[in-house]
Design a protein around this motif. Structure first.
Motif, mmCIF file in Angstrom:
data_model
loop_
_atom_site.group_PDB
_atom_site.id
_atom_site.type_symbol
_atom_site.label_atom_id
_atom_site.label_comp_id
_atom_site.label_asym_id
_atom_site.label_seq_id
_atom_site.Cartn_x
_atom_site.Cartn_y
_atom_site.Cartn_z
ATOM 1 N N ARG A 44 0.831 -1.213 0.000
ATOM 2 C CA ARG A 44 0.000 0.000 0.000
ATOM 3 C C ARG A 44 0.862 1.258 0.000
ATOM 4 N NH1 ARG A 44 -3.460 -2.779 3.640
ATOM 5 N NH2 ARG A 44 -2.517 -1.691 5.428
ATOM 6 N N VAL A 45 2.000 1.162 0.662
ATOM 7 C CA VAL A 45 2.880 2.349 0.692
ATOM 8 C C VAL A 45 3.609 2.517 -0.624
ATOM 9 C CG1 VAL A 45 4.928 3.341 1.798
ATOM 10 C CG2 VAL A 45 3.150 2.251 3.186
ATOM 11 N N LEU A 46 4.190 1.422 -1.137
ATOM 12 C CA LEU A 46 5.025 1.545 -2.324
ATOM 13 C C LEU A 46 4.216 1.690 -3.603
ATOM 14 C CD1 LEU A 46 7.757 -1.134 -1.465
ATOM 15 C CD2 LEU A 46 7.860 1.367 -1.196
ATOM 16 N N SER A 47 2.953 1.257 -3.622
ATOM 17 C CA SER A 47 2.151 1.387 -4.845
ATOM 18 C C SER A 47 1.545 2.784 -4.997
ATOM 19 C CB SER A 47 1.023 0.329 -4.838
ATOM 20 O OG SER A 47 0.149 0.561 -3.726
ATOM 21 N N ASP A 48 1.539 3.555 -3.924
ATOM 22 C CA ASP A 48 0.978 4.924 -3.996
ATOM 23 C C ASP A 48 2.141 5.904 -4.149
ATOM 24 O OD1 ASP A 48 0.201 7.598 -2.383
ATOM 25 O OD2 ASP A 48 -1.600 6.706 -3.313
ATOM 26 N N PRO A 49 2.199 6.678 -5.238
ATOM 27 C CA PRO A 49 3.359 7.569 -5.457
ATOM 28 C C PRO A 49 3.577 8.547 -4.313
ATOM 29 C CG PRO A 49 2.025 7.399 -7.462
ATOM 30 C CD PRO A 49 1.254 6.726 -6.392
ATOM 31 N N GLY A 50 2.508 9.115 -3.789
ATOM 32 C CA GLY A 50 2.677 10.089 -2.714
ATOM 33 C C GLY A 50 3.223 9.448 -1.461
ATOM 34 N N ARG A 51 2.654 8.309 -1.074
ATOM 35 C CA ARG A 51 3.153 7.630 0.118
ATOM 36 C C ARG A 51 4.597 7.151 -0.071
ATOM 37 N NH1 ARG A 51 -1.960 3.790 1.950
ATOM 38 N NH2 ARG A 51 -3.416 5.490 2.446
ATOM 39 N N ARG A 52 4.901 6.674 -1.287
ATOM 40 C CA ARG A 52 6.263 6.187 -1.547
ATOM 41 C C ARG A 52 7.268 7.333 -1.418
ATOM 42 N NH1 ARG A 52 8.419 2.853 -6.888
ATOM 43 N NH2 ARG A 52 10.597 2.647 -6.186
ATOM 44 N N ALA A 53 6.888 8.521 -1.931
ATOM 45 C CA ALA A 53 7.791 9.671 -1.812
ATOM 46 C C ALA A 53 7.994 10.044 -0.353
ATOM 47 C CB ALA A 53 7.231 10.857 -2.599
ATOM 48 N N THR A 54 6.926 9.975 0.445
ATOM 49 C CA THR A 54 7.047 10.273 1.881
ATOM 50 C C THR A 54 7.953 9.251 2.573
ATOM 51 O OG1 THR A 54 4.841 11.248 1.847
ATOM 52 C CG2 THR A 54 5.741 10.660 3.996
ATOM 53 N N TYR A 55 7.729 7.997 2.197
ATOM 54 C CA TYR A 55 8.532 6.921 2.785
ATOM 55 C C TYR A 55 10.013 7.104 2.436
ATOM 56 C CZ TYR A 55 10.316 2.177 3.666
ATOM 57 O OH TYR A 55 11.043 1.121 4.105
ATOM 58 N N ASP A 56 10.299 7.448 1.179
ATOM 59 C CA ASP A 56 11.678 7.689 0.764
ATOM 60 C C ASP A 56 12.300 8.825 1.564
ATOM 61 O OD1 ASP A 56 11.517 5.645 -1.035
ATOM 62 O OD2 ASP A 56 11.039 6.942 -2.764
ATOM 63 N N PHE A 57 11.509 9.885 1.771
ATOM 64 C CA PHE A 57 12.024 11.029 2.525
ATOM 65 C C PHE A 57 12.328 10.633 3.962
ATOM 66 C CE2 PHE A 57 11.219 14.738 5.240
ATOM 67 C CZ PHE A 57 12.186 15.601 4.754
ATOM 68 N N GLN A 58 11.437 9.831 4.558
ATOM 69 C CA GLN A 58 11.673 9.382 5.929
ATOM 70 C C GLN A 58 12.912 8.493 6.011
ATOM 71 O OE1 GLN A 58 7.974 7.511 6.936
ATOM 72 N NE2 GLN A 58 6.949 9.475 7.429
ATOM 73 N N LEU A 59 13.100 7.627 5.016
ATOM 74 C CA LEU A 59 14.309 6.790 4.994
ATOM 75 C C LEU A 59 15.567 7.638 4.905
ATOM 76 C CD1 LEU A 59 13.306 3.775 2.718
ATOM 77 C CD2 LEU A 59 13.582 3.789 5.188
ATOM 78 N N GLN A 60 15.460 8.681 4.085
ATOM 79 C CA GLN A 60 16.631 9.556 3.938
ATOM 80 C C GLN A 60 16.953 10.258 5.253
ATOM 81 O OE1 GLN A 60 16.110 12.592 1.013
ATOM 82 N NE2 GLN A 60 18.283 13.059 0.870
ATOM 83 N N GLN A 61 15.931 10.733 5.950
ATOM 84 C CA GLN A 61 16.157 11.381 7.240
ATOM 85 C C GLN A 61 16.715 10.389 8.264
ATOM 86 O OE1 GLN A 61 15.858 14.664 7.868
ATOM 87 N NE2 GLN A 61 15.419 14.879 5.672
ATOM 88 N N ALA A 62 16.159 9.171 8.235
ATOM 89 C CA ALA A 62 16.654 8.158 9.180
ATOM 90 C C ALA A 62 18.116 7.811 8.896
ATOM 91 C CB ALA A 62 15.793 6.898 9.100
ATOM 92 N N ALA A 63 18.468 7.760 7.606
ATOM 93 C CA ALA A 63 19.852 7.465 7.247
ATOM 94 C C ALA A 63 20.783 8.558 7.742
ATOM 95 C CB ALA A 63 19.972 7.299 5.737
ATOM 96 N N ARG A 64 20.335 9.816 7.630
ATOM 97 C CA ARG A 64 21.173 10.916 8.110
ATOM 98 C C ARG A 64 21.356 10.839 9.620
ATOM 99 N NH1 ARG A 64 18.819 16.093 4.700
ATOM 100 N NH2 ARG A 64 19.596 15.429 2.636
#
Length: 369
Positions: A44-64
């Motif tokens: 559900r997260v990865l199939s929705d472009p908006g949610r996927r973009a949010t998830y990517d942003f959160q991963l990037q913040q977590a990585a930092r």
């Protein structure tokens, strides 16, 4: 699967995992049920472009944040304790790089059409009404200021004897304030005295009387209204105006004199005329003003009509002392002499009146020959 996987690859992987972890294939095992639910949530997260973009942003913040924690851990001594407890080894980071710009899909948010509610319309109408009232208030204020300025200039021109300019100023005043009583009064005076237009003057005086006026000013306006009616040949209306003026101001000598004149000449009432003329002349004398000699003559005419010849003769001689070349007074003395039977004196007065240019004495002087 790579973080940059296409949407089709994600969907294909999702179908494979659904088949692999479906609880029915494992006899309802709870472990597979939890994994099946986790796969569904991830899809559900990865199939929705908006949610996927949010998830990517959160991963990037977590990585930092993880990188910052790792860097701090490297620079901290191994024996350093925090609150007396040795620091645990850094946990491995489970993350992936954010998806590239080509993998992100954005959707336009449809613009909603603005709709006016009843409250919006009410506020708009109140705003417009306020602007209209403000504009009217500004206009009324400016008109009053301009009218007052023009009226002041008109009074100065009136006092200086520049009646044409004064009339123009009063016209301009009434253009901005048509109901301005003082300007109506002054313009009426000029219409009567300068332009000899009693009809226009009467209209101005009547309009001024419609406005609130002090008693003395209203009495003066009624007196001038009566003078207009005299010029228009309406003595009845004139007498009524004089009566109303004297009710408001019993010290208005001009109204007594004017009413006495029409009572004598138009209504043939020498007795009430004599009372008005005597009272008006007495008021002027008490006020220290010179008597208007034409009304002294008229009182002599009233006295003559009542047979009081000595008093009439006294009034005529008062006029002669002030105006010795007044032909009308000589003629009236001739008429008085004729009433007393002194034809010689009457003819002499007629000749003097005729020599002074009083043509009405010609017919009477012809009877003496």
């Amino acid at each position: 699967m790579a973080p940059t996987a296409a949407a089709a690859d994600i969907k294909r992987a999702y179908r494979q995992l659904v088949v692999r972890y479906h609880p029915d294939k494992h006899g309802g095992d709870a472990r597979y049920e939890d994994q099946f639910k986790a796969v569904a949530v991830a899809y559900r997260v990865l199939s929705d472009p908006g949610r996927r973009a949010t998830y990517d942003f959160q991963l990037q913040q977590a990585a930092r944040r993880a990188e910052e924690a790792r860097r701090q851990q490297q620079h901290r001594p191994a024996t350093q304790h925090v609150y007396g407890v040795p620091m645990p080894p850094p946990a491995p980071l489970r993350t992936r790089p954010p998806a590239g710009s080509r993998e992100r899909h954005y959707q336009r948010i449809p613009r909603q059409q603005a709709r006016f509610t009843r409250r919006d319309w009410t506020l708009t109408l109140l705003l417009l009404a306020g602007l209209l009232l403000f504009s009217l208030a500004v206009k009324v204020t400016m008109d009053r200021v301009t009218a007052s300025s023009n009226y002041t200039d008109g009074l100065h021109a009136y006092a200086a004897g520049n009646f044409a300019a004064a009339h123009a100023y009063f016209e301009e005043t009434l253009h901005f304030r048509p109901d301005y009583g003082p300007a109506l009064r002054r313009r009426g005076e000029l219409e009567l005295l300068l332009n000899h237009n009693p009809q226009a003057a009467k209209a101005d005086f009547q309009a001024a009387l419609l406005q609130p006026q002090p008693r003395r000013v209203a009495a003066d306006l009624l007196y001038r209204l009566g003078r207009c009616d005299i010029h228009l040949g309406n003595p009845t209306a004139a007498e009524l105006s004089f009566n109303r003026a004297l009710v408001l101001d019993s010290t208005l000598s001009a109204a007594y004199l004017a009413r006495g004149e029409i009572r004598l000449l138009d209504f043939n009432g020498p007795e009430p005329a004599l009372a008005d003329l005597t009272r008006g002349l007495a008021q002027r004398q008490r006020a220290g003003h010179a008597p208007p000699w034409q009304y002294v003559q008229l009182r002599g005419v009233a006295l003559t009509a009542l047979g009081r010849y000595d008093a009439a003769r006294l009034d005529y001689f008062h006029v002669l002392r002030a105006r010795p070349r007044d032909g009308r007074t000589h003629f009236l003395l001739g008429r008085l002499a004729a009433h007393t039977g002194d034809s010689t004196a009457a003819c002499e007065f007629y000749r003097r009146a005729l020599s002074l240019g009083y043509e009405y004495a010609r017919a009477a002087e012809a009877e003496c020959q």
